[in-house]
Motif scaffolding. Sequence first.
Motif, mmCIF file in Angstrom:
data_model
loop_
_atom_site.group_PDB
_atom_site.id
_atom_site.type_symbol
_atom_site.label_atom_id
_atom_site.label_comp_id
_atom_site.label_asym_id
_atom_site.label_seq_id
_atom_site.Cartn_x
_atom_site.Cartn_y
_atom_site.Cartn_z
ATOM 1 N N ASP A 81 -0.963 1.184 -6.349
ATOM 2 C CA ASP A 81 -1.057 1.457 -4.913
ATOM 3 C C ASP A 81 -1.756 0.288 -4.224
ATOM 4 O OD1 ASP A 81 0.181 3.857 -5.149
ATOM 5 O OD2 ASP A 81 -1.565 5.093 -4.679
ATOM 6 N N TYR A 82 -1.354 -0.001 -2.987
ATOM 7 C CA TYR A 82 -2.015 -1.037 -2.193
ATOM 8 C C TYR A 82 -3.316 -0.478 -1.613
ATOM 9 C CZ TYR A 82 2.377 -3.636 -2.440
ATOM 10 O OH TYR A 82 3.487 -4.307 -2.885
ATOM 11 N N LYS A 92 -4.666 -4.546 -4.697
ATOM 12 C CA LYS A 92 -3.767 -3.576 -5.292
ATOM 13 C C LYS A 92 -4.426 -2.994 -6.538
ATOM 14 C CE LYS A 92 1.145 -3.229 -6.556
ATOM 15 N NZ LYS A 92 2.390 -3.998 -6.767
ATOM 16 N N ARG A 131 -1.807 3.022 -0.290
ATOM 17 C CA ARG A 131 -0.408 3.055 0.156
ATOM 18 C C ARG A 131 0.510 2.576 -0.950
ATOM 19 N NH1 ARG A 131 0.060 1.314 6.467
ATOM 20 N NH2 ARG A 131 -1.899 2.217 7.225
ATOM 21 N N GLN A 132 1.687 3.203 -1.030
ATOM 22 C CA GLN A 132 2.682 2.778 -2.014
ATOM 23 C C GLN A 132 3.514 1.620 -1.497
ATOM 24 O OE1 GLN A 132 4.874 6.341 -3.009
ATOM 25 N NE2 GLN A 132 3.274 7.086 -4.391
ATOM 26 N N THR A 133 3.636 1.518 -0.167
ATOM 27 C CA THR A 133 4.398 0.420 0.442
ATOM 28 C C THR A 133 3.611 -0.146 1.619
ATOM 29 O OG1 THR A 133 5.588 1.962 1.889
ATOM 30 C CG2 THR A 133 6.617 1.394 -0.227
ATOM 31 N N ASP A 135 3.852 -2.165 5.549
ATOM 32 C CA ASP A 135 4.713 -2.447 6.683
ATOM 33 C C ASP A 135 4.171 -3.656 7.453
ATOM 34 O OD1 ASP A 135 2.592 -1.490 8.346
ATOM 35 O OD2 ASP A 135 3.285 0.548 7.979
#
Length: 245
Positions: A81-82, A92, A131-133, A135
């Motif tokens: 995860d980030y 990460k 977060r998994q991703t 933006d």
Amino acid sequence: QGCIPEDWGGTTLCLPVSAKEGTGVKELLDTILLLADMHKEILVANAKGKTLCTVIESHIDKQEGIVATILIHTGTLSVNDYLVIDSVLYGKVRAMKDASGVSITKAPPSKPVRIIGFKTPPVIGDFVTGRQTLDASISKETKRTKTARATHFVVTQKISDELQRGKSLNLILRTDTLGSLEAITNSLMKLEHPEISIKIISKSLGPITTTDVLTAEATHSFIAGFHVTASTDARDIAVEKNIEI
């Protein structure tokens, strides 16, 4: 803080506790469990919601690098995860360990875990989002990283006349953990002397570096390290410049 004790007609329980004497701890834990059971409906966290954590401690390990202990409030933190603080990417999750030092891959709410993977040491009390991703709203470089790069130049170029003339004990402080850094800083700032004041020129985590030595030379400071060592280059330059560590 808006808390009214039960003895004054409020709803806040007050219990006498002494860490020195070791008394009251069992009663405190029993009361916390009782309140948790009474208010279960509003206290249960959502393990599938947004992952939000708080930094409890952070330090720099010789083998593992930057290590932070965090507590999960909501959601579930997983390896890879980030780690985001104030919309800035701080790293990460490369590895996680529980309170017993056992490696784990997921951490649910109320779980304290040690995280390896931060690029920059977080500050105690920082709110970390997992977060998994990522933006476009997430910055890839922390303000603290930018500040650290410029610290030496700023300090050496903007030495005030007061530091040159005044009777002050200038100090550059390095420690192994943020907890130690805060405790030592607070203790030093409480020291009072009618003729000499203490000025902390800079303070940070990790080993003593050549930048610290050069800054010490420019600001007429001495360097203090707590549970840390100086690099070979830093020691050599300190001897050459006659800087006390």
